[in-house]
Design an enzyme around this catalytic site. Structure first.
Site, PDB file in Angstrom:
ATOM      1  N   LYS A  48      -2.243  -1.481  -3.797  1.00  0.00           N
ATOM      2  CA  LYS A  48      -3.063  -0.276  -3.772  1.00  0.00           C
ATOM      3  C   LYS A  48      -2.204   0.972  -3.876  1.00  0.00           C
ATOM      4  CE  LYS A  48      -5.991   1.984  -0.375  1.00  0.00           C
ATOM      5  NZ  LYS A  48      -6.539   1.894   0.949  1.00  0.00           N
ATOM      6  N   LYS A 101       0.858  -1.177   0.000  1.00  0.00           N
ATOM      7  CA  LYS A 101       0.000   0.000   0.000  1.00  0.00           C
ATOM      8  C   LYS A 101       0.896   1.229   0.000  1.00  0.00           C
ATOM      9  CE  LYS A 101      -3.566   2.397   2.624  1.00  0.00           C
ATOM     10  NZ  LYS A 101      -4.614   2.279   3.639  1.00  0.00           N
TER      11      LYS A 101
HETATM   12  C1  PBG Z   1      -7.129   3.616   5.589  1.00  0.00           C
HETATM   13  C2  PBG Z   1      -7.621   3.362   4.217  1.00  0.00           C
HETATM   14  C3  PBG Z   1      -7.485   4.267   3.157  1.00  0.00           C
HETATM   15  C4  PBG Z   1      -8.099   3.704   2.058  1.00  0.00           C
HETATM   16  C5  PBG Z   1      -8.594   2.456   2.447  1.00  0.00           C
HETATM   17  N1  PBG Z   1      -8.273   2.263   3.798  1.00  0.00           N
HETATM   18  C6  PBG Z   1      -6.929   5.638   3.115  1.00  0.00           C
HETATM   19  C7  PBG Z   1      -5.635   5.928   3.695  1.00  0.00           C
HETATM   20  O1  PBG Z   1      -4.746   5.077   3.779  1.00  0.00           O
HETATM   21  O2  PBG Z   1      -5.489   7.066   4.103  1.00  0.00           O
HETATM   22  C8  PBG Z   1      -8.172   4.380   0.734  1.00  0.00           C
HETATM   23  C9  PBG Z   1      -9.120   3.855  -0.245  1.00  0.00           C
HETATM   24  C10 PBG Z   1      -9.456   4.790  -1.327  1.00  0.00           C
HETATM   25  O3  PBG Z   1      -8.863   5.864  -1.533  1.00  0.00           O
HETATM   26  O4  PBG Z   1     -10.399   4.447  -2.047  1.00  0.00           O
HETATM   27  N2  PBG Z   1      -6.707   2.588   6.352  1.00  0.00           N
END
Ligand code: PBG
Length: 335
Positions: free
Chosen positions: A259, A204
């Protein structure tokens, strides 16, 4: 792999394979079918409430009764899994994200309610503290705003456990703490939840594309101008993703997430060539919103654009895609 075999015109005509839709379908290397898609759903307190999200066109927050309807709609079209995100009241947020481990929080109520109302659809529950912390980070922080790894893991394990007890099928840690998969696995196993899967966000990245999601769950104001670069990955790196994935698999992840998706097709490809494990790409909020805005402002057909994007992600090697328009695109494809 055969790349060149001395093919010659006119015996060989590549365009024969493109002659009409049936021939193109017959020889297509990639398809998008309902089980490939996972639908994220934003849930709020209340009854019969639907809210629009400022920068996420055509995506809504639903009160639980309407979220159930949304899950039924997803099931109807053949989707196998939904991913739940809940909005926590600002007054219930604190630096430790305590509400995350309240067995009666919205997430646990949502899991139970959806399980009772809809059979045969998998519920994926997010594990991270950002919807619940007053500072908007995914874990608890020290005086320099660095997320404390091991202390955070303890809370994530409790959060996983209450969500498993509520009945979720898959636990999905999105926090990027080191070592959390093995601890969550141990916690689940020691409480009789050996069959609850872990879909780990292994790679991520600290992306700029999460903005609309943070607005959707209401963590944007809490986070303010801070970033998550001390735990999410540096987007200049690709080899590092292999390490992250290998470690998560070794710790017991059943499935992994990469992601975001579109800027990271190389990572999806790399992962699919190096690991034998289901790989899901998260087509994140900024990607989805970007397509919506592009289509709207340029008169490009949104569904065609979105389909091309989703197919690109599959072509890179993803087993499935988490995406906000899952139902929309399947309807367009006549499922
Ligand atoms: C946080 C989380 C995020 C997303 C999913 N879980 C945002 C972040 O890491 O700040 C983002 C998903 C998206 O942008 O669609 N744990």
């Amino acid at each position: 792999m055969q790349i060149y075999c001395g093919e010659k015109f006119p015996q060989t005509r590549q365009r024969r394979l493109r002659l009409n839709q049936s021939i193109r379908d017959l020889s297509s290397e990639n398809f998008l079918i309902p089980p490939n898609l996972i639908l994220p759903i934003f849930i709020i307190e209340g009854v019969n409430e639907t809210e629009t999200i400022l920068n996420l066109p055509d995506v809504h927050r639903y009160s639980l009764d309407l979220a159930v309807k949304r899950v039924q709609e997803a099931k109807q079209i053949g989707i196998k899994a939904v991913m739940l995100f809940c909005v926590c009241d600002q007054k219930n947020k604190n630096p430790h994200g305590r509400e995350a481990i309240n067995p009666d929080n919205l997430m646990c109520r949502a899991i139970k309610t959806i399980k009772n109302a809809v059979s045969d659809i998998l519920i994926i529950a997010d594990v991270a503290l950002d919807p619940y912390t007053s500072h908007g980070h995914d874990g608890i922080i020290d005086e320099n705003s660095i997320v404390k790894n091991d202390e955070t893991i303890e809370i994530l394990c409790q959060q996983s456990l209450i969500q498993a007890k509520a009945g979720c099928d898959i636990i999905s840690p999105s926090d990027m703490m080191d070592g959390r998969v093995s601890h969550i696995r141990q916690t689940l196993d020691s409480h009789g939840f050996q069959n609850v899967l872990i879909m780990s966000y292994s790679a991520k990245y600290a992306s700029n594309l999460y903005g609309p999601f943070r607005q959707a769950v209401g963590s944007d104001k809490n986070l303010s101008k801070a970033d998550k670069k001390n735990y999410q990955m540096d987007y200049r790196n690709s080899n590092e993703s292999l390490r992250e994935i290998a470690i998560d698999i070794q710790e017991g992840a059943d499935q992994i997430i990469i992601k975001p998706a579109t800027f990271y097709l190389d990572i999806i490809k790399l992962a699919s060539q190096n690991f034998v494990i289901p790989i899901y790409a998260y087509h994140v909020s900024g990607e989805f919103a970007g397509l919506k805005f592009l289509a709207k402002n340029t008169q490009i057909n949104f569904e065609e654009l979105y389909y091309e994007n989703l197919i690109a992600i599959k072509r890179a090697g993803a087993s499935g895609i988490i995406s906000y328009g899952a139902i929309e695109i399947l309807k367009y494809l006549n499922f």
